[in-house]
Design a protein around this motif. Structure first.
Motif, PDB file in Angstrom:
ATOM      1  N   CYS A  13       0.826  -1.208   0.000  1.00 43.65           N
ATOM      2  CA  CYS A  13       0.000   0.000   0.000  1.00 43.65           C
ATOM      3  C   CYS A  13       0.860   1.258   0.000  1.00 43.65           C
ATOM      4  CB  CYS A  13      -0.934  -0.004   1.203  1.00 43.65           C
ATOM      5  SG  CYS A  13      -2.275  -1.221   1.091  1.00 43.65           S
ATOM      6  N   ALA A  14       1.996   1.215   0.696  1.00 44.54           N
ATOM      7  CA  ALA A  14       2.911   2.359   0.696  1.00 44.54           C
ATOM      8  C   ALA A  14       3.418   2.637  -0.712  1.00 44.54           C
ATOM      9  CB  ALA A  14       4.080   2.096   1.643  1.00 44.54           C
ATOM     10  N   ASN A  15       3.684   1.572  -1.456  1.00 44.54           N
ATOM     11  CA  ASN A  15       4.129   1.745  -2.838  1.00 44.54           C
ATOM     12  C   ASN A  15       3.045   2.424  -3.671  1.00 44.54           C
ATOM     13  OD1 ASN A  15       6.512   0.421  -2.180  1.00 44.54           O
ATOM     14  ND2 ASN A  15       5.799  -1.568  -2.904  1.00 44.54           N
ATOM     15  N   TRP A  16       1.801   2.006  -3.469  1.00 48.88           N
ATOM     16  CA  TRP A  16       0.688   2.619  -4.199  1.00 48.88           C
ATOM     17  C   TRP A  16       0.493   4.077  -3.804  1.00 48.88           C
ATOM     18  CZ3 TRP A  16      -3.058  -2.099  -3.437  1.00 48.88           C
ATOM     19  CH2 TRP A  16      -2.862  -3.008  -4.482  1.00 48.88           C
ATOM     20  N   ILE A  17       0.655   4.359  -2.499  1.00 51.01           N
ATOM     21  CA  ILE A  17       0.510   5.736  -2.026  1.00 51.01           C
ATOM     22  C   ILE A  17       1.567   6.627  -2.669  1.00 51.01           C
ATOM     23  CG2 ILE A  17       0.770   7.237  -0.017  1.00 51.01           C
ATOM     24  CD1 ILE A  17      -0.565   4.989   1.649  1.00 51.01           C
ATOM     25  N   ASP A  18       2.805   6.169  -2.674  1.00 50.82           N
ATOM     26  CA  ASP A  18       3.880   6.973  -3.263  1.00 50.82           C
ATOM     27  C   ASP A  18       3.740   7.098  -4.777  1.00 50.82           C
ATOM     28  OD1 ASP A  18       5.169   7.706  -0.944  1.00 50.82           O
ATOM     29  OD2 ASP A  18       6.495   5.956  -0.921  1.00 50.82           O
ATOM     30  N   ALA A  19       3.038   6.149  -5.388  1.00 53.90           N
ATOM     31  CA  ALA A  19       2.804   6.211  -6.833  1.00 53.90           C
ATOM     32  C   ALA A  19       1.575   7.047  -7.182  1.00 53.90           C
ATOM     33  CB  ALA A  19       2.650   4.795  -7.393  1.00 53.90           C
ATOM     34  N   GLY A  20       0.888   7.570  -6.147  1.00 53.93           N
ATOM     35  CA  GLY A  20      -0.293   8.396  -6.377  1.00 53.93           C
ATOM     36  C   GLY A  20      -1.542   7.607  -6.708  1.00 53.93           C
ATOM     37  N   LYS A  21      -1.527   6.304  -6.435  1.00 51.32           N
ATOM     38  CA  LYS A  21      -2.674   5.450  -6.753  1.00 51.32           C
ATOM     39  C   LYS A  21      -3.610   5.237  -5.569  1.00 51.32           C
ATOM     40  CE  LYS A  21      -0.094   2.785 -10.215  1.00 51.32           C
ATOM     41  NZ  LYS A  21       0.367   1.431 -10.619  1.00 51.32           N
ATOM     42  N   LEU A  22      -3.188   5.644  -4.383  1.00 54.72           N
ATOM     43  CA  LEU A  22      -3.953   5.396  -3.157  1.00 54.72           C
ATOM     44  C   LEU A  22      -3.684   6.539  -2.201  1.00 54.72           C
ATOM     45  CD1 LEU A  22      -5.609   3.384  -1.343  1.00 54.72           C
ATOM     46  CD2 LEU A  22      -3.421   2.320  -0.747  1.00 54.72           C
ATOM     47  N   LYS A  23      -4.737   6.984  -1.504  1.00 57.34           N
ATOM     48  CA  LYS A  23      -4.528   8.067  -0.546  1.00 57.34           C
ATOM     49  C   LYS A  23      -5.356   7.830   0.706  1.00 57.34           C
ATOM     50  CE  LYS A  23      -8.091  11.368  -2.066  1.00 57.34           C
ATOM     51  NZ  LYS A  23      -8.350  12.765  -2.459  1.00 57.34           N
TER      52      LYS A  23
END
Length: 228
Positions: free
Chosen positions: A186-196
């Motif tokens: 999830c951290a990877n997705w957050i840093d990729a702008g896909k999850l907030k």
């Protein structure tokens, strides 16, 4: 020696410590409920109750990342705008509309592949007719003692119970390590702008009672965070 450090994940670089503090409970809860308890697959249709809430707003995003279509219940236009921005495909104003009828209309009478109950109370039982035959329904609350299971049984539903604290309650290190893996993904997705993670308000720790009272009103978008 139990290697509890293996259960940790690095904070996403793109968010504040406040946002990071709001993340673990909702991320793990929504991930396990949808991906593991609910066995969500790409192309399926899922109903998320209270999609503007702490767990709900993350669940919408995780479901979309899985390639699912998402309907969600809300109580106001503000919340409708919020969940639409998160990717919800269908917004249901549950105070004005029968959500079961809305879901059946959305699914051509079949019902959702998965219903995720983040509300509790009567919501679980009321949702049974909104699930397709042999579908899944997952709740994060303990079912009421007087829940009538007849519709769920007749529809051959799989009932999922989600409590992200289970590994801590039973001391299961392997499951805690799995939680760390979930947070890292999830951290990877957050840093990729896909999850907030939406933090609507913060309170000092001394005002915890006020924070709880606000959450209980059901009017909060996203998460409330206590600051020490």
């Amino acid at each position: 020696m139990k290697n509890y450090e293996r259960c940790a994940a690095l904070k996403p670089k793109s968010v504040s410590f406040t946002e990071a503090a709001a993340a673990p409970l909702v991320l793990i809860t929504a991930w396990e409920a949808l991906y593991e308890r609910g066995r969500l697959e790409p192309g399926e249709k899922v109903l998320v109750h209270a999609g503007a809430g702490g767990v709900g707003h993350v669940a919408i995003q995780l479901a979309k990342l899985k390639g699912a279509e998402v309907a969600t219940t809300v109580s106001s236009q503000e919340k409708a705008n919020f969940v639409t921005q998160l990717g919800a495909d269908k917004v249901i104003f549950y105070k004005e509309t029968d959500f079961v009828e809305s879901v059946l209309d959305w699914t051509n009478g079949e019902g959702a592949d998965l219903v995720f109950d983040t509300v509790g109370g009567d919501t679980l039982e009321k949702s049974f007719p909104a699930v397709r035959l042999y579908g899944d329904i997952v709740t994060i609350l303990e079912p009421k003692a007087n829940t009538v299971w007849k519709v769920a049984r007749n529809r051959n539903l799989r009932i999922g119970l989600e409590l992200m604290l289970t590994p801590l309650l039973i001391g299961n290190v392997e499951s805690l390590i799995h939680h760390g893996d979930i947070l890292q993904e999830c951290a990877n997705w957050i840093d990729a702008g896909k999850l907030k993670i939406e933090v609507s308000q913060t309170f000092p720790l001394a005002s915890a009672a006020k924070a709880h009272a606000l959450v209980e009103t059901g009017s909060v978008l996203g998460k409330v965070v206590l600051l020490n």
